[in-house]
Write a protein that holds these residues in place. Sequence first.
Motif, mmCIF file in Angstrom:
data_model
loop_
_atom_site.group_PDB
_atom_site.id
_atom_site.type_symbol
_atom_site.label_atom_id
_atom_site.label_comp_id
_atom_site.label_asym_id
_atom_site.label_seq_id
_atom_site.Cartn_x
_atom_site.Cartn_y
_atom_site.Cartn_z
ATOM 1 N N TRP A 290 -5.027 -2.290 -10.893
ATOM 2 C CA TRP A 290 -5.414 -3.507 -10.186
ATOM 3 C C TRP A 290 -6.434 -3.210 -9.098
ATOM 4 C CZ3 TRP A 290 0.349 -5.217 -9.885
ATOM 5 C CH2 TRP A 290 0.688 -5.899 -11.065
ATOM 6 N N ILE A 291 -7.368 -4.137 -8.940
ATOM 7 C CA ILE A 291 -8.479 -3.980 -8.007
ATOM 8 C C ILE A 291 -8.170 -4.684 -6.686
ATOM 9 C CG2 ILE A 291 -10.920 -4.532 -7.605
ATOM 10 C CD1 ILE A 291 -11.309 -4.494 -10.615
ATOM 11 N N GLY A 292 -8.490 -4.008 -5.577
ATOM 12 C CA GLY A 292 -8.403 -4.630 -4.262
ATOM 13 C C GLY A 292 -7.325 -4.055 -3.367
ATOM 14 N N PHE A 293 -6.367 -3.329 -3.948
ATOM 15 C CA PHE A 293 -5.260 -2.773 -3.175
ATOM 16 C C PHE A 293 -5.618 -1.374 -2.662
ATOM 17 C CE2 PHE A 293 -3.315 -5.758 -6.098
ATOM 18 C CZ PHE A 293 -2.295 -6.345 -5.377
ATOM 19 N N GLU A 294 -5.190 -1.089 -1.434
ATOM 20 C CA GLU A 294 -5.283 0.267 -0.892
ATOM 21 C C GLU A 294 -3.994 0.561 -0.148
ATOM 22 O OE1 GLU A 294 -6.221 3.667 -0.792
ATOM 23 O OE2 GLU A 294 -8.124 2.649 -1.207
ATOM 24 N N PHE A 295 -3.567 1.808 -0.200
ATOM 25 C CA PHE A 295 -2.291 2.199 0.400
ATOM 26 C C PHE A 295 -2.494 3.383 1.321
ATOM 27 C CE2 PHE A 295 -1.554 0.447 -3.801
ATOM 28 C CZ PHE A 295 -0.566 -0.501 -3.578
ATOM 29 N N TYR A 296 -1.919 3.299 2.521
ATOM 30 C CA TYR A 296 -1.938 4.400 3.464
ATOM 31 C C TYR A 296 -0.515 4.874 3.719
ATOM 32 C CZ TYR A 296 -6.814 3.326 4.355
ATOM 33 O OH TYR A 296 -8.164 3.109 4.216
ATOM 34 N N GLU A 297 -0.284 6.128 3.467
ATOM 35 C CA GLU A 297 1.066 6.679 3.616
ATOM 36 C C GLU A 297 1.556 6.502 5.043
ATOM 37 O OE1 GLU A 297 3.107 11.052 3.219
ATOM 38 O OE2 GLU A 297 1.630 10.465 1.691
ATOM 39 N N GLN A 298 2.793 6.039 5.164
ATOM 40 C CA GLN A 298 3.382 5.748 6.473
ATOM 41 C C GLN A 298 4.539 6.696 6.737
ATOM 42 O OE1 GLN A 298 2.410 3.389 8.813
ATOM 43 N NE2 GLN A 298 3.939 4.333 10.127
ATOM 44 N N PRO A 299 4.449 7.503 7.784
ATOM 45 C CA PRO A 299 5.559 8.422 8.090
ATOM 46 C C PRO A 299 6.822 7.687 8.523
ATOM 47 C CG PRO A 299 3.930 8.461 9.862
ATOM 48 C CD PRO A 299 3.354 7.629 8.767
#
Length: 201
Positions: A192-201
């Motif tokens: 899927w296009i448009g999603f980004e994820f940043y790992e959260q501690p």
Amino acid sequence: MFYKLVFDMDRIDDSIKDGTNTIYAETTNLDEIIYLDVKKGYFDNIILSERNIVDWPNAEFYYSSKVSNLESDYLLNVKRWPIIHVRVMEKFEEMGIKGLQYFPIKLVDVVTNNINNNYVLMYINNFIDAFDMEKSKYKYNEKKYNLYTFIPQATYLNDEVCSQYDIFRCSKSVAAIYVSNKIKEIVEENNWIGFEFYEQP
């Protein structure tokens, strides 16, 4: 593992260069909506409060097909609302993702006046006490709206609390959306296009 969910802004410049840029909903009628106890001009904040939404109003977002008519799965929009394609909604429902309500969005092409009904607001019902307050660094202003300001790169989630949810907002700082690895995997498996994820501690 949990992630902060954001729009994938990194791909925008490259996609414009190669002609694969997707729709950007650059204006909306949200500021004109009067809804129950919400003052005119503040309806866009409804996504940041835990409430039982009834009688959903006519929410419209506007774009120009001269710029792009290519659909993304996570719609970039001027209000930064979590607006997803119906195929994402259907897959989330199929995979048992709980704590969400979906409300229709009219995506209007200002060039042709055609209405795209393929998008919905993903309203997150889960407002939880998600942060590990012992590990996290923050400032607390009791006099001003009971406000917490968390320090970037020094904010930690409480794994025991968060592990009960696949998607949530933190009740002490509601702007961010957090998701589980399950949601990240669903998005990646479907390309899927448009999603980004940043790992959260």
